[in-house]
Design a protein around this motif. Structure first.
Motif, short mmCIF file in Angstrom:
data_model
loop_
_atom_site.label_atom_id
_atom_site.label_comp_id
_atom_site.label_asym_id
_atom_site.label_seq_id
_atom_site.Cartn_x
_atom_site.Cartn_y
_atom_site.Cartn_z
N SER A 7 14.41 4.11 -3.19
CA SER A 7 15.06 4.96 -4.20
C SER A 7 15.10 4.19 -5.51
N GLY A 8 15.31 4.90 -6.59
CA GLY A 8 15.29 4.29 -7.91
C GLY A 8 13.95 4.58 -8.57
N GLY A 9 13.61 3.82 -9.57
CA GLY A 9 12.40 4.09 -10.31
C GLY A 9 12.66 5.10 -11.41
N GLY A 10 11.60 5.42 -12.16
CA GLY A 10 11.74 6.38 -13.24
C GLY A 10 11.05 5.89 -14.50
N LEU A 11 11.48 6.46 -15.61
CA LEU A 11 10.88 6.16 -16.92
C LEU A 11 11.87 5.35 -17.74
N TYR A 94 6.10 -0.05 -3.98
CA TYR A 94 6.25 0.20 -2.55
C TYR A 94 7.16 -0.86 -1.93
N CYS A 95 8.06 -0.40 -1.09
CA CYS A 95 8.89 -1.31 -0.31
C CYS A 95 8.19 -1.56 1.02
N ALA A 96 8.32 -2.76 1.52
CA ALA A 96 7.72 -3.11 2.80
C ALA A 96 8.69 -3.89 3.66
N LEU A 97 8.61 -3.63 4.94
CA LEU A 97 9.31 -4.42 5.96
C LEU A 97 8.22 -5.08 6.80
N LEU A 98 8.29 -6.40 6.88
CA LEU A 98 7.30 -7.15 7.64
C LEU A 98 8.01 -7.80 8.82
N GLN A 99 7.64 -7.41 10.03
CA GLN A 99 8.25 -8.00 11.22
C GLN A 99 7.31 -7.90 12.40
N SER A 100 7.36 -8.91 13.25
CA SER A 100 6.57 -8.93 14.47
C SER A 100 5.10 -8.63 14.22
N GLY A 101 4.59 -9.14 13.12
CA GLY A 101 3.17 -8.99 12.83
C GLY A 101 2.76 -7.63 12.30
N ARG A 102 3.71 -6.78 11.99
CA ARG A 102 3.40 -5.45 11.47
C ARG A 102 4.07 -5.23 10.12
N ASN A 103 3.43 -4.42 9.29
CA ASN A 103 3.98 -4.03 8.00
C ASN A 103 4.36 -2.56 8.06
N TYR A 104 5.53 -2.26 7.61
CA TYR A 104 6.00 -0.88 7.51
C TYR A 104 6.24 -0.59 6.04
N TRP A 105 5.68 0.51 5.56
CA TRP A 105 5.71 0.83 4.14
C TRP A 105 6.56 2.07 3.85
N GLY A 106 7.20 2.04 2.69
CA GLY A 106 7.85 3.24 2.18
C GLY A 106 6.82 4.13 1.50
N GLN A 107 7.30 5.25 0.98
CA GLN A 107 6.41 6.23 0.39
C GLN A 107 6.03 5.89 -1.05
N GLY A 108 6.73 4.96 -1.64
CA GLY A 108 6.45 4.54 -3.02
C GLY A 108 7.31 5.28 -4.02
N THR A 109 7.60 4.60 -5.11
CA THR A 109 8.37 5.20 -6.20
C THR A 109 7.72 4.79 -7.52
N GLN A 110 7.60 5.75 -8.41
CA GLN A 110 6.91 5.50 -9.68
C GLN A 110 7.84 4.82 -10.67
N VAL A 111 7.35 3.78 -11.29
CA VAL A 111 8.03 3.13 -12.42
C VAL A 111 7.09 3.21 -13.61
N THR A 112 7.59 3.80 -14.69
CA THR A 112 6.80 3.94 -15.90
C THR A 112 7.56 3.31 -17.06
N VAL A 113 6.90 2.38 -17.74
CA VAL A 113 7.50 1.69 -18.88
C VAL A 113 6.74 2.09 -20.13
N SER A 114 7.43 2.75 -21.04
CA SER A 114 6.79 3.20 -22.27
C SER A 114 6.91 2.15 -23.36
#
Length: 115
Positions: A7-11, A94-114
Motif C-alpha cells: 500500500s502507499g505510492g502515488g504522485l 514491488y514488495c518481496a518476502l524471501l524465505q526458505s529459498g522462495r520469493n513471494y511478490w506483491g502486485q506492485g504499486t506505482q510511484v511517480t515523481v514529477s
C-alpha cells in the motif's frame, strides 16, 4: 499459502516524500527477509532495500541516505520511507518476502515523481 500486499505510492513532486507499506500473511517463517524492488517498463526489477528478520538492512547505492527501510516482525510488515524523491525514482515498486529459498511478490504499486 503466502500473500504479500503493498500500500502507499502515488504522485509526488521532486523533493517530496512517500511511505510504502507491505504486509505478508500466511505461512511466514521466523527467519526471512522482506524488502522492496522497483521496475521500469522494459527493464529488470532492481533492488531498492531489504531487511532481514534479524534487522540487517541493505540498500541500493542510488537510494542510500534518502530511503529508510524498517519492519515490524510481529506484524510481518515492512515499510519504506522515501525522502528527497527524484524523477528517476519513478517506477513500479514491488514488495518481496524471501524465505526458505522462495520469493513471494506483491502486485506492485506505482510511484511517480514529477520534476
Amino acid at each position: 499459502q503466502v500473500q504479500v500486499v503493498e500500500s502507499g505510492g502515488g504522485l509526488v513532486q521532486a523533493g517530496g516524500s512517500l511511505r510504502l507499506s507491505c504486509a505478508a500473511s500466511g505461512s511466514i517463517s521466523s527467519a526471512n527477509t522482506m524488502g522492496w524492488f522497483r521496475q521500469d517498463p522494459g527493464t529488470r526489477r532492481d533492488l531498492v532495500a531489504t531487511m532481514s528478520s534479524f534487522g540487517r538492512s541493505n540498500y541500493a547505492d542510488a537510494v542510500k541516505g534518502r530511503f529508510t527501510i524498517s519492519r515490524d516482525n510481529a506484524k510481518n510488515t515492512v515499510y519504506l520511507q522515501m525522502n528527497s524523491l527524484k524523477p528517476e525514482d519513478t517506477a513500479v515498486y514491488y514488495c518481496a518476502l524471501l524465505q526458505s529459498g522462495r520469493n513471494y511478490w506483491g502486485q506492485g504499486t506505482q510511484v511517480t515523481v514529477s520534476s
